[in-house]
Design a protein around this motif. Sequence first.
Motif, PDB file in Angstrom:
ATOM      1  N   THR A 170       0.838  -1.203   0.000  1.00  0.00           N
ATOM      2  CA  THR A 170       0.000   0.000   0.000  1.00  0.00           C
ATOM      3  C   THR A 170       0.871   1.250   0.000  1.00  0.00           C
ATOM      4  O   THR A 170       0.630   2.201  -0.758  1.00  0.00           O
ATOM      5  N   GLN A 171       1.909   1.260   0.832  1.00  0.00           N
ATOM      6  CA  GLN A 171       2.834   2.396   0.880  1.00  0.00           C
ATOM      7  C   GLN A 171       3.533   2.587  -0.460  1.00  0.00           C
ATOM      8  O   GLN A 171       3.720   3.723  -0.915  1.00  0.00           O
ATOM      9  N   LEU A 172       3.889   1.488  -1.102  1.00  0.00           N
ATOM     10  CA  LEU A 172       4.525   1.550  -2.418  1.00  0.00           C
ATOM     11  C   LEU A 172       3.591   2.171  -3.451  1.00  0.00           C
ATOM     12  O   LEU A 172       4.000   3.031  -4.242  1.00  0.00           O
ATOM     13  N   SER A 173       2.340   1.750  -3.453  1.00  0.00           N
ATOM     14  CA  SER A 173       1.363   2.238  -4.429  1.00  0.00           C
ATOM     15  C   SER A 173       1.124   3.735  -4.278  1.00  0.00           C
ATOM     16  O   SER A 173       1.124   4.476  -5.269  1.00  0.00           O
ATOM     17  N   VAL A 174       0.937   4.195  -3.035  1.00  0.00           N
ATOM     18  CA  VAL A 174       0.715   5.623  -2.796  1.00  0.00           C
ATOM     19  C   VAL A 174       1.974   6.413  -3.145  1.00  0.00           C
ATOM     20  O   VAL A 174       1.899   7.494  -3.760  1.00  0.00           O
ATOM     21  N   SER A 175       3.138   5.883  -2.796  1.00  0.00           N
ATOM     22  CA  SER A 175       4.411   6.547  -3.096  1.00  0.00           C
ATOM     23  C   SER A 175       4.618   6.700  -4.599  1.00  0.00           C
ATOM     24  O   SER A 175       5.115   7.741  -5.063  1.00  0.00           O
ATOM     25  N   ALA A 176       4.240   5.680  -5.350  1.00  0.00           N
ATOM     26  CA  ALA A 176       4.401   5.735  -6.809  1.00  0.00           C
ATOM     27  C   ALA A 176       3.553   6.860  -7.402  1.00  0.00           C
ATOM     28  O   ALA A 176       4.009   7.605  -8.277  1.00  0.00           O
ATOM     29  N   TYR A 177       2.321   7.006  -6.928  1.00  0.00           N
ATOM     30  CA  TYR A 177       1.472   8.102  -7.403  1.00  0.00           C
ATOM     31  C   TYR A 177       2.047   9.458  -6.981  1.00  0.00           C
ATOM     32  O   TYR A 177       2.076  10.409  -7.774  1.00  0.00           O
ATOM     33  N   ALA A 178       2.498   9.561  -5.729  1.00  0.00           N
ATOM     34  CA  ALA A 178       3.061  10.826  -5.231  1.00  0.00           C
ATOM     35  C   ALA A 178       4.301  11.225  -6.020  1.00  0.00           C
ATOM     36  O   ALA A 178       4.577  12.413  -6.215  1.00  0.00           O
ATOM     37  N   HIS A 179       5.046  10.236  -6.503  1.00  0.00           N
ATOM     38  CA  HIS A 179       6.260  10.497  -7.284  1.00  0.00           C
ATOM     39  C   HIS A 179       5.938  10.827  -8.748  1.00  0.00           C
ATOM     40  O   HIS A 179       6.500  11.768  -9.322  1.00  0.00           O
ATOM     41  N   ASN A 180       5.039  10.054  -9.343  1.00  0.00           N
ATOM     42  CA  ASN A 180       4.786  10.179 -10.779  1.00  0.00           C
ATOM     43  C   ASN A 180       3.862  11.341 -11.142  1.00  0.00           C
ATOM     44  O   ASN A 180       3.878  11.820 -12.274  1.00  0.00           O
ATOM     45  N   PHE A 181       3.059  11.802 -10.193  1.00  0.00           N
ATOM     46  CA  PHE A 181       2.131  12.905 -10.464  1.00  0.00           C
ATOM     47  C   PHE A 181       2.492  14.074  -9.550  1.00  0.00           C
ATOM     48  O   PHE A 181       1.739  14.436  -8.654  1.00  0.00           O
ATOM     49  N   LYS A 182       3.664  14.671  -9.818  1.00  0.00           N
ATOM     50  CA  LYS A 182       4.208  15.657  -8.885  1.00  0.00           C
ATOM     51  C   LYS A 182       4.159  17.100  -9.352  1.00  0.00           C
ATOM     52  O   LYS A 182       4.437  18.008  -8.573  1.00  0.00           O
ATOM     53  N   ASP A 183       3.836  17.342 -10.610  1.00  0.00           N
ATOM     54  CA  ASP A 183       3.691  18.731 -11.054  1.00  0.00           C
ATOM     55  C   ASP A 183       2.649  18.819 -12.154  1.00  0.00           C
ATOM     56  O   ASP A 183       2.183  17.800 -12.672  1.00  0.00           O
ATOM     57  N   PHE A 184       2.280  20.036 -12.507  1.00  0.00           N
ATOM     58  CA  PHE A 184       1.169  20.243 -13.425  1.00  0.00           C
ATOM     59  C   PHE A 184       1.572  21.165 -14.557  1.00  0.00           C
ATOM     60  O   PHE A 184       2.139  22.236 -14.337  1.00  0.00           O
ATOM     61  N   SER A 185       1.269  20.718 -15.795  1.00  0.00           N
ATOM     62  CA  SER A 185       1.564  21.528 -16.977  1.00  0.00           C
ATOM     63  C   SER A 185       0.365  21.552 -17.922  1.00  0.00           C
ATOM     64  O   SER A 185       0.521  21.506 -19.145  1.00  0.00           O
ATOM     65  N   GLY A 186      -0.816  21.570 -17.322  1.00  0.00           N
ATOM     66  CA  GLY A 186      -2.022  21.611 -18.141  1.00  0.00           C
ATOM     67  C   GLY A 186      -2.591  20.249 -18.480  1.00  0.00           C
ATOM     68  O   GLY A 186      -3.460  20.136 -19.362  1.00  0.00           O
ATOM     69  N   GLU A 187      -2.152  19.200 -17.795  1.00  0.00           N
ATOM     70  CA  GLU A 187      -2.641  17.851 -18.074  1.00  0.00           C
ATOM     71  C   GLU A 187      -4.125  17.702 -17.733  1.00  0.00           C
ATOM     72  O   GLU A 187      -4.652  18.400 -16.866  1.00  0.00           O
ATOM     73  N   SER A 188      -4.777  16.764 -18.405  1.00  0.00           N
ATOM     74  CA  SER A 188      -6.175  16.453 -18.116  1.00  0.00           C
ATOM     75  C   SER A 188      -6.475  15.012 -18.518  1.00  0.00           C
ATOM     76  O   SER A 188      -5.816  14.450 -19.390  1.00  0.00           O
ATOM     77  N   PHE A 189      -7.437  14.430 -17.847  1.00  0.00           N
ATOM     78  CA  PHE A 189      -7.903  13.086 -18.199  1.00  0.00           C
ATOM     79  C   PHE A 189      -9.215  13.194 -18.959  1.00  0.00           C
ATOM     80  O   PHE A 189     -10.060  14.043 -18.648  1.00  0.00           O
ATOM     81  N   THR A 190      -9.402  12.327 -19.955  1.00  0.00           N
ATOM     82  CA  THR A 190     -10.678  12.259 -20.660  1.00  0.00           C
ATOM     83  C   THR A 190     -11.143  10.807 -20.734  1.00  0.00           C
ATOM     84  O   THR A 190     -10.335   9.894 -20.942  1.00  0.00           O
ATOM     85  N   PHE A 191     -12.435  10.626 -20.559  1.00  0.00           N
ATOM     86  CA  PHE A 191     -13.048   9.301 -20.667  1.00  0.00           C
ATOM     87  C   PHE A 191     -13.179   8.932 -22.136  1.00  0.00           C
ATOM     88  O   PHE A 191     -13.586   9.752 -22.961  1.00  0.00           O
ATOM     89  N   VAL A 192     -12.833   7.681 -22.469  1.00  0.00           N
ATOM     90  CA  VAL A 192     -12.938   7.206 -23.855  1.00  0.00           C
ATOM     91  C   VAL A 192     -14.098   6.229 -24.006  1.00  0.00           C
ATOM     92  O   VAL A 192     -14.997   6.432 -24.825  1.00  0.00           O
ATOM     93  N   SER A 193     -14.089   5.159 -23.221  1.00  0.00           N
ATOM     94  CA  SER A 193     -15.158   4.170 -23.327  1.00  0.00           C
ATOM     95  C   SER A 193     -15.137   3.243 -22.116  1.00  0.00           C
ATOM     96  O   SER A 193     -14.179   3.242 -21.327  1.00  0.00           O
ATOM     97  N   GLU A 194     -16.202   2.472 -21.993  1.00  0.00           N
ATOM     98  CA  GLU A 194     -16.327   1.491 -20.911  1.00  0.00           C
ATOM     99  C   GLU A 194     -16.609   0.130 -21.523  1.00  0.00           C
ATOM    100  O   GLU A 194     -17.426   0.017 -22.443  1.00  0.00           O
ATOM    101  N   GLU A 195     -15.930  -0.888 -21.025  1.00  0.00           N
ATOM    102  CA  GLU A 195     -16.040  -2.224 -21.611  1.00  0.00           C
ATOM    103  C   GLU A 195     -16.235  -3.261 -20.504  1.00  0.00           C
ATOM    104  O   GLU A 195     -15.494  -3.296 -19.526  1.00  0.00           O
TER     105      GLU A 195
END
Length: 201
Positions: free
Chosen positions: A96-121
């Motif tokens: 659990t600590q590894l998973s949260v740490s990975a997100y905290a490391h990989n999503f550490k700054d912002f340059s206008g990024e956004s998520f968009t939904f494509v489809s559900e399967e």
Amino acid sequence: MVRKIYLSLSFLVLFLTTSFALAEEISAKQVVESFQGQLIEVMKAGKELGFQGRYDKLDQAVKNSHDLPKIARIVVGKQWETLTAEQQAKLETVFTQLSVSAYAHNFKDFSGESFTFVSEEETGRGGVVIHTNLNIPGEKAIKFDYMMKKKDDSWQIINIIADGVSDLALKRSDYTSVLNRDGFDALITKINEKIESYAKQ
């Protein structure tokens, strides 16, 4: 007559309760979109928060949206049954600590990024895959596919495939080899070293 009224009222209460529960149920898509929204918010304040601040902000969000105990079991495969209850609990904690740490490391700054939904399967075993894109200004979008399973009354993430690469498969290949070759303590040490490396970068 009284019995008929009682039965009618009982049916009405049951119907309203069931309808309310269905209305309140959060879909797999909503779970993913809520989590992605929290990621973006943390990214926007990423530099100010620092690693520990991002970790603290994402800790509950990751636990709420991911079935981390199930992921930990899948990662070690058949070896899970050979572990003691104490070892299983320890592995779930550090994973659990590894998973949260990975997100905290990989999503550490912002340059206008956004998520968009494509489809559900829908999958063959009652699961759902939510297909999304991470849009990065000036770069090619990254495909994020979330494999979801129902746990109790909620949908949770059990695997993420980024541009065709399965996070679960990578972890399973890496960590099962350590467990088989060097044992449980070596696996815990390796995971803790990875957590420390995320915190320092």
